[in-house]
Enzyme design. Structure first.
Site, PDB file in Angstrom:
ATOM      1  N   LYS A   1      -4.222 -10.825  12.967  1.00 42.09           N
ATOM      2  CA  LYS A   1      -4.486 -12.322  12.472  1.00 42.09           C
ATOM      3  C   LYS A   1      -4.231 -13.389  13.474  1.00 42.09           C
ATOM      4  O   LYS A   1      -4.978 -14.291  13.751  1.00 42.09           O
ATOM      5  CB  LYS A   1      -3.746 -12.605  10.886  1.00 42.09           C
ATOM      6  CG  LYS A   1      -4.407 -11.780  10.048  1.00 42.09           C
ATOM      7  CD  LYS A   1      -3.648 -11.804   8.798  1.00 42.09           C
ATOM      8  CE  LYS A   1      -4.071 -11.095   7.700  1.00 42.09           C
ATOM      9  NZ  LYS A   1      -3.311 -11.050   6.458  1.00 42.09           N
TER      10      LYS A   1
ATOM     11  N   GLU B   1       0.901  -1.218  -0.115  1.00 44.73           N
ATOM     12  CA  GLU B   1      -0.184  -0.047  -0.153  1.00 44.73           C
ATOM     13  C   GLU B   1       0.876   1.237  -0.006  1.00 44.73           C
ATOM     14  O   GLU B   1       1.987   1.286   0.016  1.00 44.73           O
ATOM     15  CB  GLU B   1      -1.028   0.124   1.411  1.00 44.73           C
ATOM     16  CG  GLU B   1      -1.814  -1.109   1.345  1.00 44.73           C
ATOM     17  CD  GLU B   1      -3.088  -1.131   0.452  1.00 44.73           C
ATOM     18  OE1 GLU B   1      -3.178  -0.129  -0.223  1.00 44.73           O
ATOM     19  OE2 GLU B   1      -3.586  -2.076  -0.004  1.00 44.73           O
TER      20      GLU B   1
END
Length: 433
Positions: free
Chosen positions: A202, A187
């Protein structure tokens, strides 16, 4: 019978999800029974690559979350807000929820699952970890008979791609990151990826499922890959290691209550370890337990197709339950969230592991002996001490320890910093798996 779904978001994953649902031929028959009833977007003017009638598209996302005709709300807008609020509104309206939003689940899972249990609805999250890799349902179902000892994962494709490119090209982090951004692998703001925040979200989810208790996201130690240099990768290679950003959750105590270590950091991984060969943007998750031993899940960790595959699998799971006429309030315990207690997460200072450290030292007699003395005074046993070469007038020395307590190792490092002056500087410190 048709089951109506409301999509919140029509970006990369939303588009992939819509493409699957609009083209059911050759797929599992239940796909044909799912209808996209409404789609929520931020802008009506943006061109769409999927043929959804314009009358189904709206910017009123809350209306989708509360629409009485919609049975399943699929949240794919990402971020914390309004995603969290929309999920809670959907639950309050009696909707089942499917989400790919690891940040919301990691931070607000307690609130969300408590509300879902009270409302008698499901919140499914297969796409939140590992993209297209099936890992959530296996932890809940297929591996449910096991005592899980450790979960270790490469769960961020961006950082794995960067480390792979650094390894193969011998390039430094900044150069590879810039190239990854140009190619779309990273990004424009890569903070969540390269600083380990995404991986921490996660592993919070995986640890909660593997060990049957909730995890406070703020308890997870988190380091990224900015400090990993081409020199460290080169030296690790010579020592028989590769460097990976690992997310690790392991049980360190079972009585009187379960205690865990949950952490994210770059790690030297032996080349013969299954995770060492996971390269590029791929993800892999290694589960260790009794009686199964080791089992590894491998595949693409992101992208439209893989993530949408996981989203639709959750939708079909809920549809299958609805077709079997389970009533609200009688959730399947294998698919819902039944654990309520928080696990204790041990401080990192209690971790026992090996370390790699690289020092730049004045080329003076006895400098290796001085390093050995500092470590020995803090109960740190050295496996190897190697002088690699020189950087200018400074000798470059690499140390690998035996298994030691992290607190002891850090005390030794602080003493070296405080007492060695300009004679010894610490170029890098990494843990060894």
């Amino acid at each position: 019978m048709t089951f109506k779904v409301g999509l919140l978001g029509l970006g990369t994953v939303g588009t992939g999800t819509a493409e699957i649902l609009l083209n059911p031929e050759g797929r599992y028959p239940l796909v044909q029974e799912v209808e996209i009833a409404r789609v929520g977007v931020r802008s009506l003017d943006k061109p769409r690559s999927v043929p959804i009638p314009s009358e189904l598209i709206t910017t009123d996302l809350e209306a989708i979350a509360t629409d009485p005709e919609i049975e399943i709300v699929v949240e794919l807008i990402g971020g914390l807000e309004p995603a969290r609020s929309l999920i809670l509104k959907a639950i309050a309206a009696g909707k089942h929820v499917v989400t790919a939003n690891k940040a919301v689940i990691a931070r607000y899972g307690d609130e969300i699952y408590t509300a879902a249990n009270r409302a008698g609805v499901y919140v499914m999250q297969e796409a939140a970890v590992g993209g297209g890799i099936p890992i959530i349902k296996p932890l809940k179902e297929s591996l449910g008979a096991n005592r899980i000892a450790r979960v270790t994962g490469i769960v961020n494709g961006t950082t794995n791609y960067i480390l792979t490119q650094m390894t193969q090209a011998g390039a430094d982090f900044a150069d590879v990151l810039a190239e990854a951004q140009k190619l779309g692998y990273a990004e424009a703001d890569p903070t969540a990826d390269v600083d380990g925040l995404d991986a921490a979200d996660k592993i919070a989810i995986l640890a909660s499922l593997a060990f049957g208790g909730r995890i406070k996201r703020e308890d997870i130690h988190c380091e990224g890959i900015r400090q990993v240099s081409a020199a460290d990768i080169s030296y690790a290679d010579k020592l028989g290691f590769g460097i990976k950003l690992l997310a690790i959750a392991q049980q360190i105590q079972s009585e009187p209550e379960i205690a865990l270590q949950v952490r994210v950091h770059p790690t030297l991984v032996p080349k013969d370890h299954p995770l060492a060969s996971v390269n590029g943007a791929y993800n892999a998750i290694l589960i260790e337990g009794e009686p199964i031993g080791q089992v590894m899940f491998f595949g693409p960790g992101a992208g439209s197709g893989p993530t949408a595959s996981a989203v639709v699998s959750d939708i079909l799971c809920i549809v299958g339950i609805l077709k079997s006429c389970q009533t609200a309030g009688s959730l399947n315990p294998l698919l819902g969230c039944s654990h309520q207690e928080y696990h204790s997460v041990a401080p990192l200072s209690e971790l026992v592991t090996r370390f790699y450290a690289r020092f730049l030292c004045g080329d003076r007699p006895g400098v290796i002996g001085h390093l050995g003395t500092y470590f020995g005074q803090n109960d740190v046993s050295l496996e190897s001490v190697v002088q690699i070469g020189f950087q200018g007038d400074l000798a470059e020395i690499v140390v690998v320890t035996h298994n030691v307590r992290e607190g002891n190792f850090r005390q030794a490092i602080e003493k070296i910093k405080a007492e060695s002056g300009d004679n010894i500087s610490i170029a890098s410190v990494l843990r060894v798996f």
